[in-house]
Motif scaffolding. Structure first.
Motif, PDB file in Angstrom:
ATOM      1  N   ARG A  95       5.722   1.951  -6.616  1.00  0.00           N
ATOM      2  CA  ARG A  95       5.682   1.144  -5.388  1.00  0.00           C
ATOM      3  C   ARG A  95       6.775   1.551  -4.424  1.00  0.00           C
ATOM      4  O   ARG A  95       6.531   1.709  -3.220  1.00  0.00           O
ATOM      5  CB  ARG A  95       5.806  -0.335  -5.703  1.00  0.00           C
ATOM      6  CG  ARG A  95       5.924  -1.197  -4.438  1.00  0.00           C
ATOM      7  CD  ARG A  95       5.918  -2.674  -4.715  1.00  0.00           C
ATOM      8  NE  ARG A  95       4.627  -3.095  -5.237  1.00  0.00           N
ATOM      9  CZ  ARG A  95       4.335  -4.356  -5.567  1.00  0.00           C
ATOM     10  NH1 ARG A  95       5.264  -5.297  -5.436  1.00  0.00           N
ATOM     11  NH2 ARG A  95       3.156  -4.677  -6.025  1.00  0.00           N
ATOM     12  N   ARG A 138       5.919   4.856  -2.737  1.00  0.00           N
ATOM     13  CA  ARG A 138       4.873   4.708  -1.725  1.00  0.00           C
ATOM     14  C   ARG A 138       5.421   4.095  -0.445  1.00  0.00           C
ATOM     15  O   ARG A 138       5.119   4.545   0.665  1.00  0.00           O
ATOM     16  CB  ARG A 138       3.744   3.830  -2.265  1.00  0.00           C
ATOM     17  CG  ARG A 138       2.819   4.542  -3.241  1.00  0.00           C
ATOM     18  CD  ARG A 138       1.876   3.538  -3.858  1.00  0.00           C
ATOM     19  NE  ARG A 138       0.734   4.192  -4.497  1.00  0.00           N
ATOM     20  CZ  ARG A 138      -0.162   3.556  -5.235  1.00  0.00           C
ATOM     21  NH1 ARG A 138      -0.048   2.258  -5.421  1.00  0.00           N
ATOM     22  NH2 ARG A 138      -1.169   4.208  -5.773  1.00  0.00           N
ATOM     23  N   SER A 175      12.100  -3.686  -3.246  1.00  0.00           N
ATOM     24  CA  SER A 175      11.287  -3.159  -2.156  1.00  0.00           C
ATOM     25  C   SER A 175      11.985  -3.328  -0.813  1.00  0.00           C
ATOM     26  O   SER A 175      11.926  -2.444   0.050  1.00  0.00           O
ATOM     27  CB  SER A 175       9.927  -3.850  -2.130  1.00  0.00           C
ATOM     28  OG  SER A 175       9.186  -3.584  -3.309  1.00  0.00           O
ATOM     29  N   ALA A 201       1.089  -1.734   1.766  1.00  0.00           N
ATOM     30  CA  ALA A 201       1.354  -2.919   0.947  1.00  0.00           C
ATOM     31  C   ALA A 201       0.064  -3.640   0.568  1.00  0.00           C
ATOM     32  O   ALA A 201      -0.163  -3.978  -0.598  1.00  0.00           O
ATOM     33  CB  ALA A 201       2.298  -3.872   1.681  1.00  0.00           C
ATOM     34  N   GLU A 237      -1.165  -0.837  -2.363  1.00  0.00           N
ATOM     35  CA  GLU A 237      -0.441  -1.551  -3.421  1.00  0.00           C
ATOM     36  C   GLU A 237      -1.177  -2.794  -3.897  1.00  0.00           C
ATOM     37  O   GLU A 237      -0.903  -3.303  -4.978  1.00  0.00           O
ATOM     38  CB  GLU A 237       0.958  -1.946  -2.935  1.00  0.00           C
ATOM     39  CG  GLU A 237       1.983  -0.831  -3.016  1.00  0.00           C
ATOM     40  CD  GLU A 237       2.182  -0.353  -4.436  1.00  0.00           C
ATOM     41  OE1 GLU A 237       2.362  -1.176  -5.346  1.00  0.00           O
ATOM     42  OE2 GLU A 237       2.136   0.869  -4.647  1.00  0.00           O
TER      43      GLU A 237
END
Length: 231
Positions: free
Chosen positions: A42, A45, A86, A160, A164
């Motif tokens: 994550r 990305r 994040s 996102a 994701e």
């Protein structure tokens, strides 16, 4: 009590994010590896979606972990550890992007000045079925290129929400936006990527921007070395 290296399944060794963070503060290797293995893909990305460069995205991920591991005592569990990491990754990536843009602007200005004197000043602006596999690779390449070409505010929401698989509320929390803004930006992102492409990419989105095992392990090893921790 924190995890021991002899334990076989790290996913069963920690009660929650607070427990995981507490063990990581003590430089428990199992805890550190668990955090990185869970979040590498994550964070990569998100970082790549901002900086648009694979090597720099890896650097962003490494710096994210170093910043996080040095400040884990500030993690209070008000959001998930993944969300906390994040946000650090996004801030780190955006900081690099701003720095690069300032540098590029300076170099461009220098290039314009020097070019009047005819001096060269280079500036970097920076399945078993073969046919099915080829088609899938081509679709993935189209997805990645189309995503890279999105304006940054749309690109982050698209990554996102679609790649994701975060919910509207999770995306809003992650990017500090209102849910209505998330919905609007996602709609715009899909429009920009084009309707016909949107119909093709659904089944293979989870494989876009792959985070291979070697790359994942490389980041973990590099972070542990920079923390002077023996794996």
């Amino acid at each position: 009590m924190c995890a021991k290296l002899a334990e076989p399944d790290a996913s069963l060794l920690f009660q929650d994010d607070i427990d995981l963070a507490r063990c990581a503060i003590m430089h428990d290797v199992q805890a550190l590896r668990k955090i990185m293995q869970t979040n590498n893909r994550r964070l990569y990305r998100l970082a790549r979606g901002i900086v648009g460069n694979e090597a720099e995205a890896e650097d962003v991920v490494q710096e994210t972990y170093l910043l996080a591991f040095r400040n884990l005592e500030h993690f209070r569990g008000q959001s998930s550890l993944t969300t906390w990491l994040s946000r650090i990754a996004i801030n780190e990536a955006l900081g690099r992007l701003r720095k690069n843009k300032r540098r590029q602007k300076f170099l461009k200005s220098a290039s314009d000045v020097l070019s009047t004197n005819v001096i060269q000043f280079p500036v970097n602006m920076n399945s078993g079925n073969p046919e099915h596999a080829l088609a899938q690779r081509e679709i993935l390449q189209l997805v990645e290129r189309a995503t890279d070409n999105l304006p940054e505010n749309f690109r982050l929401v698209f990554i996102a929400r679609v790649i994701e698989g975060l919910s509207v509320d999770e995306t809003a929390e992650l990017l500090a936006l209102r849910p209505e803004t998330v919905k609007t930006r996602l709609h715009r992102a899909r429009y920009l990527i084009r309707k016909q492409l949107d119909e093709k990419i659904g089944p293979v989105l989870l494989d876009a921007f792959p985070f291979a095992g070697k790359r994942c392990e490389r980041i973990i090893t590099a972070v542990l070395e920079r923390l002077n921790i023996q794996a």
